[in-house]
Motif scaffolding. Sequence first.
Motif, short mmCIF file in Angstrom:
data_model
loop_
_atom_site.label_atom_id
_atom_site.label_comp_id
_atom_site.label_asym_id
_atom_site.label_seq_id
_atom_site.Cartn_x
_atom_site.Cartn_y
_atom_site.Cartn_z
N PHE A 310 0.83 -1.22 0.00
CA PHE A 310 0.00 0.00 0.00
C PHE A 310 0.86 1.27 0.00
CE2 PHE A 310 -4.16 -1.77 2.11
CZ PHE A 310 -4.30 -2.65 1.05
N THR A 311 1.90 1.31 0.85
CA THR A 311 2.70 2.53 0.97
C THR A 311 3.42 2.84 -0.34
OG1 THR A 311 4.47 1.19 1.90
CG2 THR A 311 3.12 2.39 3.46
N GLU A 312 3.89 1.80 -1.02
CA GLU A 312 4.60 2.01 -2.29
C GLU A 312 3.63 2.48 -3.38
OE1 GLU A 312 7.76 -1.59 -1.34
OE2 GLU A 312 5.86 -2.00 -2.32
N PHE A 313 2.42 1.90 -3.36
CA PHE A 313 1.42 2.33 -4.34
C PHE A 313 1.03 3.79 -4.08
CE2 PHE A 313 -2.77 2.79 -6.21
CZ PHE A 313 -2.69 2.04 -7.37
N ALA A 314 0.83 4.11 -2.80
CA ALA A 314 0.43 5.48 -2.44
C ALA A 314 1.51 6.48 -2.88
CB ALA A 314 0.21 5.56 -0.93
N ALA A 315 2.77 6.15 -2.62
CA ALA A 315 3.87 7.04 -3.03
C ALA A 315 3.89 7.18 -4.55
CB ALA A 315 5.19 6.47 -2.53
N ALA A 316 3.58 6.10 -5.26
CA ALA A 316 3.56 6.16 -6.73
C ALA A 316 2.45 7.08 -7.24
CB ALA A 316 3.39 4.75 -7.31
N THR A 317 1.30 7.12 -6.53
CA THR A 317 0.23 8.03 -6.98
C THR A 317 0.65 9.49 -6.79
OG1 THR A 317 -0.91 8.02 -4.82
CG2 THR A 317 -1.62 6.37 -6.45
N VAL A 318 1.41 9.76 -5.72
CA VAL A 318 1.88 11.13 -5.50
C VAL A 318 2.87 11.52 -6.60
CG1 VAL A 318 3.18 12.63 -3.93
CG2 VAL A 318 1.49 11.02 -3.01
N ARG A 319 3.79 10.62 -6.94
CA ARG A 319 4.74 10.90 -8.02
C ARG A 319 4.02 11.10 -9.36
NH1 ARG A 319 7.61 6.60 -5.70
NH2 ARG A 319 6.98 5.23 -7.40
N ALA A 320 3.00 10.25 -9.60
CA ALA A 320 2.25 10.37 -10.86
C ALA A 320 1.47 11.67 -10.93
CB ALA A 320 1.31 9.17 -11.01
N ALA A 321 0.94 12.10 -9.79
CA ALA A 321 0.18 13.36 -9.75
C ALA A 321 1.12 14.53 -10.05
CB ALA A 321 -0.47 13.54 -8.38
N ARG A 322 2.33 14.47 -9.49
CA ARG A 322 3.30 15.55 -9.74
C ARG A 322 3.75 15.53 -11.20
NH1 ARG A 322 6.83 14.71 -5.83
NH2 ARG A 322 6.10 16.35 -4.46
N ALA A 323 4.01 14.35 -11.71
CA ALA A 323 4.50 14.23 -13.09
C ALA A 323 3.48 14.79 -14.09
CB ALA A 323 4.82 12.77 -13.42
N ARG A 324 2.21 14.51 -13.85
CA ARG A 324 1.21 14.93 -14.83
C ARG A 324 0.70 16.34 -14.60
NH1 ARG A 324 -1.67 12.99 -19.04
NH2 ARG A 324 -0.66 10.95 -18.88
N TYR A 325 0.55 16.74 -13.31
CA TYR A 325 -0.14 18.00 -13.03
C TYR A 325 0.76 19.03 -12.34
CZ TYR A 325 -4.24 15.18 -14.13
OH TYR A 325 -5.14 14.37 -14.77
N GLY A 326 2.00 18.64 -12.00
CA GLY A 326 2.86 19.60 -11.31
C GLY A 326 2.46 19.75 -9.86
#
Lengths: 346, 83
Positions: A310-326
């Motif tokens: 879960f923690t790795e998936f959650a961290a990946a969503t934060v990275r993905a949000a930054r990558a796409r939306y800044g």
Amino acid sequence: MTPSFCTIVPPHLLEHLAASENPSVAAAARRTLLADATARTARTRPRPDAPAPGAEAPAEPRRTIHDARNRTALPGAKVRDEGEEPVADATVNRAYTGLGATFALFRDAFGRDSMDGAGLPLIASVHYDEKYGNAFWNGEQMVFGDGDGEIFLDFTLPVDVIGHELAHGFTQYTANLEYFSQSGALNESVSDVFGSLVKQYALGQSADQADWLIGAGLFHPDVQGAALRSMKAPGTAYDDDVLGKDPQPAHMDDYVRTGQDNGGVHINSGIPNHAFYLAATELGGNAWERAGRIWYDVLTGGTLTPDTRFTEFAAATVRAARARYGDAAEIQAVTKAWAAVGVPTD
Amino acid sequence: MRIRVRRTGGFAGIERSAEVEADGPGWEALAAAVLAGDGAAGRGVPDGFAYEITIDGRTVRCADPHLTEAQRTLVSRVLREGA
């Protein structure tokens, strides 16, 4: 071309269900009746990822529905192929339509050509076994039972169940999350997330209009429950004297450790399910546009391992949000959502 | 002969168990076939049911869609007739 949401549910069944004394069944039937009309409207909506004029023609699904004829040999007899007219069997037509609705979400919202991104044919078998109260993805195709007639009705009834099964194919072709323990609960959650998005997209519902239920209309009218799972309020979908109470947690404090159900994959999925719901409703608008895009980017981004927790998936969503939306509202919404379910993102 | 079936997993993730006191040649042959098929089961699939069949203290595990004909027959009979 258009999303193929040409629902052919027999009106007598829907009207019967819409008049049901069970409010959830009645509501589900009314929603399905409504879906015919809204889906026709949806066809005219512009698609965010639609190619520019002159570009290659948009992808089209390649669907085949088989009838297992209440036996267990797969796939069974072919009964409806892509582009063929509806048949007399409403279950066949619902499966065909549900595959189309799922294909349409992935194509229109994410620009993906089928579950593998390369035009994978969509195959489903209906009427599997006798009184079979389940549906599953066997690694190659979807399989739907007719329900046991006591607890479950026909598993092709809720479009989110069809989307859920097909999304197992999407996960298999992308992050390939191992179907056990936390990665298994994530695999289940991804199927609930995209299953729910299939329904929301087909109905043209924004995050605050959606019911966020999985399997609404699947329970027999005698069962006390609105659906199998609730992403909005995990643990509240049903409370029945025969089935017991919905066991899903909404927070890591209540994570269930069990050896059954592959380590509780259908139970602990409540935690990431609720995180998605919180992120989507915090952002507002259509859930498939930003929250859905972030989750899609995580699955397809190549950073997850099969045993992701879960923690790795959650961290990946934060990275993905930054990558796409800044550094914007999206990253705040996602971070806040995971914090609310007790999953750290750093 | 005491036969117990425990079914877990599935789309709903709702567990179901049933037990029968089984007597007669039909049950004997079915039980023998199920025990003989132990180990034949492949891995489960997403949303597939998993089964534990216990016959007089000996347990066989299997999962959809890889059940043998005998396993499928016994499972549905016990879940239908058992309590």
